[in-house]
Design a protein around this motif. Structure first.
Motif, short mmCIF file in Angstrom:
data_model
loop_
_atom_site.label_atom_id
_atom_site.label_comp_id
_atom_site.label_asym_id
_atom_site.label_seq_id
_atom_site.Cartn_x
_atom_site.Cartn_y
_atom_site.Cartn_z
N VAL A 193 54.58 25.91 47.42
CA VAL A 193 54.98 26.13 46.04
C VAL A 193 54.31 25.12 45.13
CG1 VAL A 193 56.93 26.10 44.44
CG2 VAL A 193 57.18 27.17 46.69
N GLU A 194 54.27 23.85 45.56
CA GLU A 194 53.63 22.80 44.77
C GLU A 194 52.17 23.12 44.49
OE1 GLU A 194 51.68 19.55 43.26
OE2 GLU A 194 53.78 20.12 43.10
N ARG A 195 51.46 23.58 45.51
CA ARG A 195 50.04 23.84 45.31
C ARG A 195 49.82 24.98 44.33
NH1 ARG A 195 49.50 22.26 50.84
NH2 ARG A 195 49.89 24.37 51.55
N GLU A 196 50.70 25.97 44.35
CA GLU A 196 50.58 27.09 43.42
C GLU A 196 50.77 26.60 41.97
OE1 GLU A 196 53.40 29.98 44.60
OE2 GLU A 196 52.35 30.53 46.44
N ASN A 197 51.59 25.59 41.77
CA ASN A 197 51.88 25.12 40.42
C ASN A 197 50.90 24.07 39.93
OD1 ASN A 197 54.10 26.77 40.12
ND2 ASN A 197 55.52 25.28 40.98
N SER A 198 50.10 23.51 40.81
CA SER A 198 49.18 22.45 40.41
C SER A 198 48.03 23.02 39.60
CB SER A 198 48.62 21.75 41.66
OG SER A 198 49.64 21.07 42.35
N LEU A 199 47.45 22.17 38.76
CA LEU A 199 46.29 22.57 37.97
C LEU A 199 45.17 23.08 38.88
CD1 LEU A 199 46.13 19.51 35.55
CD2 LEU A 199 46.94 21.81 34.98
N GLY B 76 50.28 19.64 34.54
CA GLY B 76 49.77 19.71 33.18
C GLY B 76 50.64 19.07 32.14
N LYS B 77 51.44 18.07 32.54
CA LYS B 77 52.22 17.31 31.57
C LYS B 77 51.58 15.95 31.37
CE LYS B 77 56.71 19.49 32.38
NZ LYS B 77 58.14 19.26 32.72
N MET B 78 51.35 15.59 30.10
CA MET B 78 50.78 14.29 29.80
C MET B 78 51.89 13.26 29.68
SD MET B 78 48.09 13.13 26.86
CE MET B 78 49.25 12.76 25.56
N HIS B 79 51.69 12.13 30.38
CA HIS B 79 52.65 11.04 30.34
C HIS B 79 52.00 9.86 29.63
CE1 HIS B 79 55.77 12.59 33.24
NE2 HIS B 79 54.79 13.46 33.39
N LEU B 80 52.61 9.42 28.56
CA LEU B 80 52.07 8.32 27.78
C LEU B 80 52.26 6.98 28.49
CD1 LEU B 80 53.35 9.41 24.25
CD2 LEU B 80 51.08 9.77 25.25
N CYS B 81 53.15 6.96 29.47
CA CYS B 81 53.42 5.76 30.27
C CYS B 81 53.94 6.23 31.61
CB CYS B 81 54.45 4.88 29.56
SG CYS B 81 54.99 3.42 30.51
N LEU B 82 53.69 5.44 32.66
CA LEU B 82 54.22 5.79 33.98
C LEU B 82 55.73 5.92 33.94
CD1 LEU B 82 53.85 6.18 37.03
CD2 LEU B 82 53.82 3.69 37.28
N PHE B 83 56.37 5.17 33.04
CA PHE B 83 57.83 5.17 32.97
C PHE B 83 58.35 5.78 31.67
CE2 PHE B 83 56.58 1.87 35.92
CZ PHE B 83 57.33 2.23 37.03
N ILE C 267 46.15 24.20 28.19
CA ILE C 267 45.19 24.04 29.28
C ILE C 267 44.80 25.41 29.85
CG2 ILE C 267 44.88 23.13 31.62
CD1 ILE C 267 46.79 20.82 30.77
N ARG C 268 45.78 26.28 30.02
CA ARG C 268 45.52 27.62 30.57
C ARG C 268 44.62 28.44 29.66
NH1 ARG C 268 51.65 28.67 32.74
NH2 ARG C 268 51.29 28.12 34.94
N SER C 269 44.65 28.15 28.38
CA SER C 269 43.80 28.90 27.44
C SER C 269 42.33 28.60 27.66
CB SER C 269 44.19 28.55 26.00
OG SER C 269 43.71 27.26 25.63
N GLY C 270 42.03 27.47 28.29
CA GLY C 270 40.64 27.08 28.50
C GLY C 270 40.00 26.46 27.27
N ASP C 271 40.77 26.26 26.21
CA ASP C 271 40.25 25.73 24.95
C ASP C 271 40.38 24.20 24.98
OD1 ASP C 271 39.70 24.95 22.37
OD2 ASP C 271 40.88 26.55 21.42
N HIS C 272 39.32 23.50 25.34
CA HIS C 272 39.41 22.05 25.47
C HIS C 272 39.64 21.37 24.12
CE1 HIS C 272 35.13 22.27 24.32
NE2 HIS C 272 35.27 21.01 23.94
N GLU C 273 39.17 22.00 23.04
CA GLU C 273 39.39 21.40 21.71
C GLU C 273 40.88 21.44 21.33
OE1 GLU C 273 36.81 23.46 19.07
OE2 GLU C 273 35.02 22.38 19.70
N LEU C 274 41.56 22.52 21.71
CA LEU C 274 43.00 22.62 21.47
C LEU C 274 43.74 21.56 22.29
CD1 LEU C 274 45.54 23.99 20.35
CD2 LEU C 274 45.37 25.64 22.25
N VAL C 275 43.35 21.39 23.55
CA VAL C 275 43.97 20.37 24.39
C VAL C 275 43.74 18.99 23.79
CG1 VAL C 275 43.99 19.29 26.68
CG2 VAL C 275 43.74 21.77 26.48
N ALA C 276 42.51 18.72 23.35
CA ALA C 276 42.19 17.43 22.76
C ALA C 276 43.05 17.16 21.52
CB ALA C 276 40.71 17.36 22.41
N ALA C 277 43.24 18.18 20.70
CA ALA C 277 44.05 18.02 19.49
C ALA C 277 45.50 17.69 19.85
CB ALA C 277 43.98 19.28 18.65
N GLN C 278 46.02 18.34 20.89
CA GLN C 278 47.39 18.08 21.30
C GLN C 278 47.54 16.69 21.91
OE1 GLN C 278 49.09 21.25 23.62
NE2 GLN C 278 48.77 22.78 22.00
#
Length: 325
Positions: free
Chosen positions: A39-45, A266-273, A284-295
């Motif tokens: 299940v984990e592998r199916e959910n990974s990027l 696909g979750k960004m963590h601003l800090c380990l904690f 990320i799924r959209s494939g639009d790297h500019e959109l990801v960069a903006a977020q």
């Protein structure tokens, strides 16, 4: 360039590619990984999604990508992931953090795919103690893999978590090894997580005493590269290797932070904690790297000045395998 509200610049992304780990380290997953690996592998990027993430961060000035886990070598497509990262314009360094279980059989392929930095976790150089800490009698394989990585010219670091009851008395064995072995050995203070409260209380060791000893013995602080991790690294003319210290409970530890984290989902963590990850999976799924960069740029405004480890706050981090430490 990514810069937060405190003037810190971010050249370095730690990208988890799986939560799964096959070791049972007593300070992280003493009962082993508990979820269904399939299940984990199916959910990974996916490889393509990793490519979108890396391209987004590269456009924002990120120069170094570290693939982490869990244990990244459990991904069957790890070679393809390395190739995807290393072929991205703007990325100068590609690294992996691994427990070393598969190093002898995989390191050549990783190197050919573009890997040039390697971190291996070894919490004891005593075979029986290594077995007790990790749950696996594989120290000989890990050391053989390191020898091969060095022969290939890969910049190799070894991570050792300081554990009062398990390896503190044998630090001299590490020092003897570094005298002849050209690795950077980093002693890491044990960090408290959601699952290790009692273990932390009995095993945490501050790195300050070790640092004072190094200085007294003639070790000299090495200048820190801008995309380097948090270690303060020392060199000595009589040693082939170096010694680093990672001390997250020290004053101003977060002042030089230069790294962000992305979970395998696909979750960004601003800090380990941090209290929670910021879900970027749809972009990320959209494939639009500019959109990801903006977020990513928008989310960075929420990064705090420091973690709150000294207050016992561990955020959403249940164990270090979640984001690779």
């Amino acid at each position: 360039m990514l810069q937060d509200n405190f003037g810190r610049r971010f050249y370095y992304l730690r990208l988890s590619v799986t939560d799964v780990c096959n070791f049972r380290c007593n300070y992280c997953l003493p009962d082993g990984y508990q979820c269904d690996p399939s299940v984990e592998r199916e959910n990974s990027l996916s490889v393509a999604e990793v490519g979108t993430v890396v391209r987004a961060f590269a456009t924002l000035g990120t120069e170094k990508i570290r693939l982490t886990g869990g244990e990244p070598s459990l991904r069957r497509d790890l070679v393809q992931l390395i190739e995807k990262v290393s072929s991205t314009d703007g990325i100068r360094r590609v690294a992996i953090t691994t427990n070393g279980y598969k190093l002898p059989s995989c390191i050549d392929a990783w190197h050919s795919a573009g890997l040039d930095r390697l971190n291996v976790s070894i919490d004891s150089l005593d075979r029986a103690q290594f077995h007790r800490i990790t749950g696996h009698d594989k120290l000989h394989k890990v050391l053989a893999g390191i020898d091969r990585a060095l022969a290939l010219g890969i910049d190799t670091k070894v991570n050792a978590v300081l554990l009062r009851e398990h390896n503190l008395a044998s630090l001299s064995q590490f020092m003897h090894w570094v005298r002849e072995t050209p690795v950077s050995l980093r002693f890491i203070e044990l960090m408290r997580t959601g699952d290790n409260r009692d273990f932390f209380a009995s095993n945490h060791v501050a790195g300050a005493d070790i640092e004072r000893h190094l200085l007294a013995e003639g070790w000299e602080l090495v200048p820190r590269e801008r995309d380097a991790g948090p270690a303060r690294e020392y060199a000595h003319r009589d040693y082939a290797g170096r010694i680093g210290l990672i001390t997250p409970y020290s004053k101003d530890f977060c002042k030089s932070c230069n790294r962000l984290r992305m979970s395998a989902q696909g979750k960004m963590h601003l800090c380990l904690f941090a209290s929670a990850g910021i879900d970027l999976r749809e972009a990320i799924r959209s494939g639009d790297h500019e959109l990801v960069a903006a977020q990513v740029r928008s989310a960075l405004s929420g990064k705090q000045a420091s973690h709150l480890l000294e207050s016992g706050y561990t955020g959403a981090t249940r164990n270090l395998a979640m984001l690779g430490g």
